[in-house]
Design a protein around this motif. Structure first.
Motif, PDB file in Angstrom:
ATOM      1  N   GLY A   1       0.793  -1.219   0.000  1.00  0.00           N
ATOM      2  CA  GLY A   1       0.000   0.000   0.000  1.00  0.00           C
ATOM      3  C   GLY A   1       0.825   1.268   0.000  1.00  0.00           C
ATOM      4  O   GLY A   1       0.299   2.350  -0.268  1.00  0.00           O
ATOM      5  N   ASP A   2       2.121   1.160   0.309  1.00  0.00           N
ATOM      6  CA  ASP A   2       2.999   2.323   0.297  1.00  0.00           C
ATOM      7  C   ASP A   2       3.812   2.426  -0.992  1.00  0.00           C
ATOM      8  O   ASP A   2       4.732   3.239  -1.078  1.00  0.00           O
ATOM      9  CB  ASP A   2       3.943   2.273   1.501  1.00  0.00           C
ATOM     10  N   GLY A   3       3.488   1.582  -1.987  1.00  0.00           N
ATOM     11  CA  GLY A   3       4.222   1.605  -3.254  1.00  0.00           C
ATOM     12  C   GLY A   3       5.382   0.637  -3.313  1.00  0.00           C
ATOM     13  O   GLY A   3       6.101   0.598  -4.314  1.00  0.00           O
ATOM     14  N   THR A   4       5.576  -0.173  -2.265  1.00  0.00           N
ATOM     15  CA  THR A   4       6.676  -1.134  -2.245  1.00  0.00           C
ATOM     16  C   THR A   4       6.352  -2.361  -3.108  1.00  0.00           C
ATOM     17  O   THR A   4       5.234  -2.873  -3.073  1.00  0.00           O
ATOM     18  CB  THR A   4       6.967  -1.600  -0.804  1.00  0.00           C
ATOM     19  N   ILE A   5       7.322  -2.814  -3.873  1.00  0.00           N
ATOM     20  CA  ILE A   5       7.263  -4.094  -4.586  1.00  0.00           C
ATOM     21  C   ILE A   5       8.325  -4.979  -3.958  1.00  0.00           C
ATOM     22  O   ILE A   5       9.493  -4.579  -3.856  1.00  0.00           O
ATOM     23  CB  ILE A   5       7.518  -3.924  -6.089  1.00  0.00           C
ATOM     24  N   ALA A   6       7.949  -6.178  -3.520  1.00  0.00           N
ATOM     25  CA  ALA A   6       8.876  -7.035  -2.798  1.00  0.00           C
ATOM     26  C   ALA A   6       8.840  -8.449  -3.347  1.00  0.00           C
ATOM     27  O   ALA A   6       7.785  -8.948  -3.747  1.00  0.00           O
ATOM     28  CB  ALA A   6       8.539  -7.050  -1.303  1.00  0.00           C
ATOM     29  N   VAL A   7      10.003  -9.102  -3.360  1.00  0.00           N
ATOM     30  CA  VAL A   7      10.109 -10.522  -3.679  1.00  0.00           C
ATOM     31  C   VAL A   7      10.252 -11.275  -2.365  1.00  0.00           C
ATOM     32  O   VAL A   7      11.103 -10.935  -1.536  1.00  0.00           O
ATOM     33  CB  VAL A   7      11.305 -10.807  -4.604  1.00  0.00           C
ATOM     34  N   MET A   8       9.431 -12.315  -2.174  1.00  0.00           N
ATOM     35  CA  MET A   8       9.410 -13.055  -0.911  1.00  0.00           C
ATOM     36  C   MET A   8       9.608 -14.547  -1.177  1.00  0.00           C
ATOM     37  O   MET A   8       9.012 -15.104  -2.103  1.00  0.00           O
ATOM     38  CB  MET A   8       8.071 -12.829  -0.195  1.00  0.00           C
ATOM     39  N   ASP A   9      10.424 -15.188  -0.348  1.00  0.00           N
ATOM     40  CA  ASP A   9      10.581 -16.633  -0.418  1.00  0.00           C
ATOM     41  C   ASP A   9       9.283 -17.303   0.028  1.00  0.00           C
ATOM     42  O   ASP A   9       8.775 -16.997   1.105  1.00  0.00           O
ATOM     43  CB  ASP A   9      11.738 -17.074   0.480  1.00  0.00           C
ATOM     44  N   LYS A  10       8.736 -18.200  -0.790  1.00  0.00           N
ATOM     45  CA  LYS A  10       7.420 -18.761  -0.513  1.00  0.00           C
ATOM     46  C   LYS A  10       7.418 -19.754   0.650  1.00  0.00           C
ATOM     47  O   LYS A  10       6.349 -20.065   1.192  1.00  0.00           O
ATOM     48  CB  LYS A  10       6.856 -19.438  -1.762  1.00  0.00           C
ATOM     49  N   ASP A  11       8.581 -20.254   1.037  1.00  0.00           N
ATOM     50  CA  ASP A  11       8.653 -21.199   2.154  1.00  0.00           C
ATOM     51  C   ASP A  11       8.901 -20.500   3.481  1.00  0.00           C
ATOM     52  O   ASP A  11       8.179 -20.710   4.456  1.00  0.00           O
ATOM     53  CB  ASP A  11       9.752 -22.235   1.888  1.00  0.00           C
ATOM     54  N   SER A  12       9.925 -19.653   3.524  1.00  0.00           N
ATOM     55  CA  SER A  12      10.270 -18.972   4.776  1.00  0.00           C
ATOM     56  C   SER A  12       9.486 -17.686   4.990  1.00  0.00           C
ATOM     57  O   SER A  12       9.450 -17.155   6.102  1.00  0.00           O
ATOM     58  CB  SER A  12      11.763 -18.660   4.796  1.00  0.00           C
ATOM     59  N   LEU A  13       8.862 -17.171   3.923  1.00  0.00           N
ATOM     60  CA  LEU A  13       8.145 -15.888   3.935  1.00  0.00           C
ATOM     61  C   LEU A  13       9.058 -14.733   4.352  1.00  0.00           C
ATOM     62  O   LEU A  13       8.632 -13.779   5.005  1.00  0.00           O
ATOM     63  CB  LEU A  13       6.916 -15.955   4.854  1.00  0.00           C
ATOM     64  N   LYS A  14      10.331 -14.835   3.930  1.00  0.00           N
ATOM     65  CA  LYS A  14      11.280 -13.748   4.154  1.00  0.00           C
ATOM     66  C   LYS A  14      11.426 -12.944   2.870  1.00  0.00           C
ATOM     67  O   LYS A  14      11.486 -13.507   1.775  1.00  0.00           O
ATOM     68  CB  LYS A  14      12.637 -14.296   4.577  1.00  0.00           C
ATOM     69  N   ILE A  15      11.463 -11.620   2.993  1.00  0.00           N
ATOM     70  CA  ILE A  15      11.633 -10.746   1.832  1.00  0.00           C
ATOM     71  C   ILE A  15      13.099 -10.722   1.424  1.00  0.00           C
ATOM     72  O   ILE A  15      13.987 -10.501   2.258  1.00  0.00           O
ATOM     73  CB  ILE A  15      11.114  -9.332   2.149  1.00  0.00           C
TER      74      ILE A  15
ATOM     75  N   ARG B   1      14.174  -9.096  -1.791  1.00  0.00           N
ATOM     76  CA  ARG B   1      14.476  -7.895  -2.579  1.00  0.00           C
ATOM     77  C   ARG B   1      13.281  -6.957  -2.539  1.00  0.00           C
ATOM     78  O   ARG B   1      12.133  -7.412  -2.468  1.00  0.00           O
ATOM     79  CB  ARG B   1      14.767  -8.242  -4.040  1.00  0.00           C
ATOM     80  N   THR B   2      13.541  -5.672  -2.605  1.00  0.00           N
ATOM     81  CA  THR B   2      12.452  -4.692  -2.653  1.00  0.00           C
ATOM     82  C   THR B   2      12.819  -3.529  -3.573  1.00  0.00           C
ATOM     83  O   THR B   2      13.990  -3.269  -3.843  1.00  0.00           O
ATOM     84  CB  THR B   2      12.131  -4.103  -1.262  1.00  0.00           C
ATOM     85  N   THR B   3      11.796  -2.856  -4.045  1.00  0.00           N
ATOM     86  CA  THR B   3      11.932  -1.567  -4.713  1.00  0.00           C
ATOM     87  C   THR B   3      10.665  -0.790  -4.408  1.00  0.00           C
ATOM     88  O   THR B   3       9.725  -1.328  -3.796  1.00  0.00           O
ATOM     89  CB  THR B   3      12.143  -1.726  -6.227  1.00  0.00           C
ATOM     90  N   LYS B   4      10.634   0.465  -4.793  1.00  0.00           N
ATOM     91  CA  LYS B   4       9.470   1.290  -4.481  1.00  0.00           C
ATOM     92  C   LYS B   4       9.138   2.179  -5.662  1.00  0.00           C
ATOM     93  O   LYS B   4      10.039   2.728  -6.318  1.00  0.00           O
ATOM     94  CB  LYS B   4       9.728   2.144  -3.236  1.00  0.00           C
ATOM     95  N   VAL B   5       7.835   2.298  -5.969  1.00  0.00           N
ATOM     96  CA  VAL B   5       7.379   3.166  -7.047  1.00  0.00           C
ATOM     97  C   VAL B   5       6.516   4.270  -6.462  1.00  0.00           C
ATOM     98  O   VAL B   5       5.962   4.136  -5.372  1.00  0.00           O
ATOM     99  CB  VAL B   5       6.589   2.374  -8.113  1.00  0.00           C
TER     100      VAL B   5
ATOM    101  N   PHE C   1      12.375  -8.149 -13.668  1.00  0.00           N
ATOM    102  CA  PHE C   1      12.617  -9.056 -12.552  1.00  0.00           C
ATOM    103  C   PHE C   1      14.060  -8.959 -12.082  1.00  0.00           C
ATOM    104  O   PHE C   1      14.342  -9.014 -10.884  1.00  0.00           O
ATOM    105  CB  PHE C   1      12.300 -10.503 -12.958  1.00  0.00           C
ATOM    106  N   ASP C   2      14.977  -8.815 -13.025  1.00  0.00           N
ATOM    107  CA  ASP C   2      16.396  -8.697 -12.697  1.00  0.00           C
ATOM    108  C   ASP C   2      16.673  -7.320 -12.108  1.00  0.00           C
ATOM    109  O   ASP C   2      16.687  -6.316 -12.810  1.00  0.00           O
ATOM    110  CB  ASP C   2      17.244  -8.928 -13.950  1.00  0.00           C
ATOM    111  N   GLY C   3      16.863  -7.261 -10.808  1.00  0.00           N
ATOM    112  CA  GLY C   3      17.170  -6.002 -10.140  1.00  0.00           C
ATOM    113  C   GLY C   3      15.976  -5.167  -9.743  1.00  0.00           C
ATOM    114  O   GLY C   3      16.116  -4.133  -9.100  1.00  0.00           O
ATOM    115  N   LEU C   4      14.770  -5.596 -10.142  1.00  0.00           N
ATOM    116  CA  LEU C   4      13.534  -4.841  -9.835  1.00  0.00           C
ATOM    117  C   LEU C   4      13.660  -3.377 -10.262  1.00  0.00           C
ATOM    118  O   LEU C   4      13.342  -2.456  -9.510  1.00  0.00           O
ATOM    119  CB  LEU C   4      13.188  -4.927  -8.353  1.00  0.00           C
ATOM    120  N   VAL C   5      14.143  -3.169 -11.488  1.00  0.00           N
ATOM    121  CA  VAL C   5      14.274  -1.810 -12.025  1.00  0.00           C
ATOM    122  C   VAL C   5      12.932  -1.388 -12.618  1.00  0.00           C
ATOM    123  O   VAL C   5      12.412  -2.037 -13.534  1.00  0.00           O
ATOM    124  CB  VAL C   5      15.376  -1.758 -13.099  1.00  0.00           C
TER     125      VAL C   5
END
Length: 307
Positions: free
Chosen positions: A183-197, A199-203, A234-238
């Motif tokens: 909701g704050d504009g963050t885009i995050a990649v999360m591991d589906k098993d551990s649910l740890k983030i 990588r992130t970026t923000k728009v 996807f590469d670098g979340l640019v």
């Protein structure tokens, strides 16, 4: 698919080739909160808004309602079909998450509550994994609930550092990780098993409300609550801004004197200058807490006067 807000809230089904209306589905009142197609496109499930809050299953061939039921005691925000089972439906909302079994022969939907233990969450978005094994529910408190679809038992919650302003949408990356929009504009990649983030970026432009991966597997599109669209690798979340527009009504449109290659528009809290040929935004002037009702260019084109 369009959702229209009025006294009688319609679900409108369109033919994407001809852009003609196929069905206008009418049962919900005031608002339609969410819709979902079954994997074989035979059925459509819809959820009414706060004044309605009912689950309805529709036959997409005839455009007729098959069955329905109150969705929960509190408001429901999202609905999903299982990926490989046309008779399993999942709903989630304020302090509720249910798996429904669609009984076509008896024209009924039968609910089974998910056991989340002591957790109390408002679910904003539901993602079903590729094998129909787990549900991932994004909440307004910024975490993800992982629930086993078969047993309906809570499995895991994460991340420890929650996403500000909630999780509004979930998709997946080519390697199977979760892709979250905040909701704050963050885009995050999360591991589906551990649910740890990982990588992130923000728009800019509000919360990320929608994520759509490209068929190439190299990038995805995302849309925001303030009407901006980005393409993200996807590469670098640019992230690169693809299109934008005003998110409220436009009060004025003007061209400079003797020049038609650009124009300016005014709206609530901002003025924007656009390329007339490409409709690309060239300049944005923000005016916090003020509505700009009218604008004009100076005759030499070097200044904009607003009122």
């Amino acid at each position: 698919m369009l959702r229209r807000q009025c006294d009688q809230a319609d679900v409108i089904v369109w033919d994407m080739d001809t852009l003609e209306i196929v069905h206008r589905l009418r049962l919900h009142k005031v608002r339609v909160e969410a819709v979902a197609f079954s994997h074989n496109d035979k059925w459509l499930a819809s959820i009414g808004g706060e004044d309605d809050n009912s689950l309805v299953v529709w036959n997409l061939e005839t455009g007729k309602a098959i069955c329905g039921s109150p969705a929960a005691n509190d408001q429901v925000h999202d609905v999903r079909f299982a990926r490989h089972d046309e008779f399993t439906i999942i709903t989630g909302g304020k302090m509720n998450m249910r798996v429904w079994y669609f009984d076509l022969a008896n024209r009924k939907v039968r609910p089974h509550d998910c056991n989340l233990g002591k957790l109390r969450r408002t679910i904003k978005y539901i993602y079903v994994d590729e094998s129909d094994e787990y549900l991932y529910a994004g909440t307004d408190t910024g975490d993800i609930l992982k629930v086993n679809l078969a047993t309906k038992l809570f499995k895991h919650i994460g991340p420890k550092q929650r996403m500000s302003q909630g999780v509004l949408t979930i998709n997946r990356t080519p390697d199977g990780s979760l892709l979250l929009g905040g909701g704050d504009g963050t885009i995050a990649v999360m591991d589906k098993d551990s649910l740890k983030i990982t990588r992130t970026t923000k728009v800019e432009g509000g919360g990320v409300t929608c994520i759509a991966p490209h068929v190439s597997g190299q990038l995805f599109f995302c849309a925001t609550s303030l009407c901006s669209t980005y393409v993200v690798k996807f590469d670098g979340l640019v992230a690169e801004l693809r299109s934008t527009c005003h998110n409220t009504k436009i009060h004025d449109v003007v061209y400079p004197t003797g020049y038609s290659e650009l124009f300016a528009t005014s709206s609530k809290q901002d003025i924007r200058v656009w390329n007339a040929r490409t409709c690309a935004e060239l300049l944005r002037i923000q005016i916090p807490n003020l509505d700009c009702d009218c604008i004009t260019f100076a005759k030499d084109g070097r200044a904009i006067v607003s009122g």
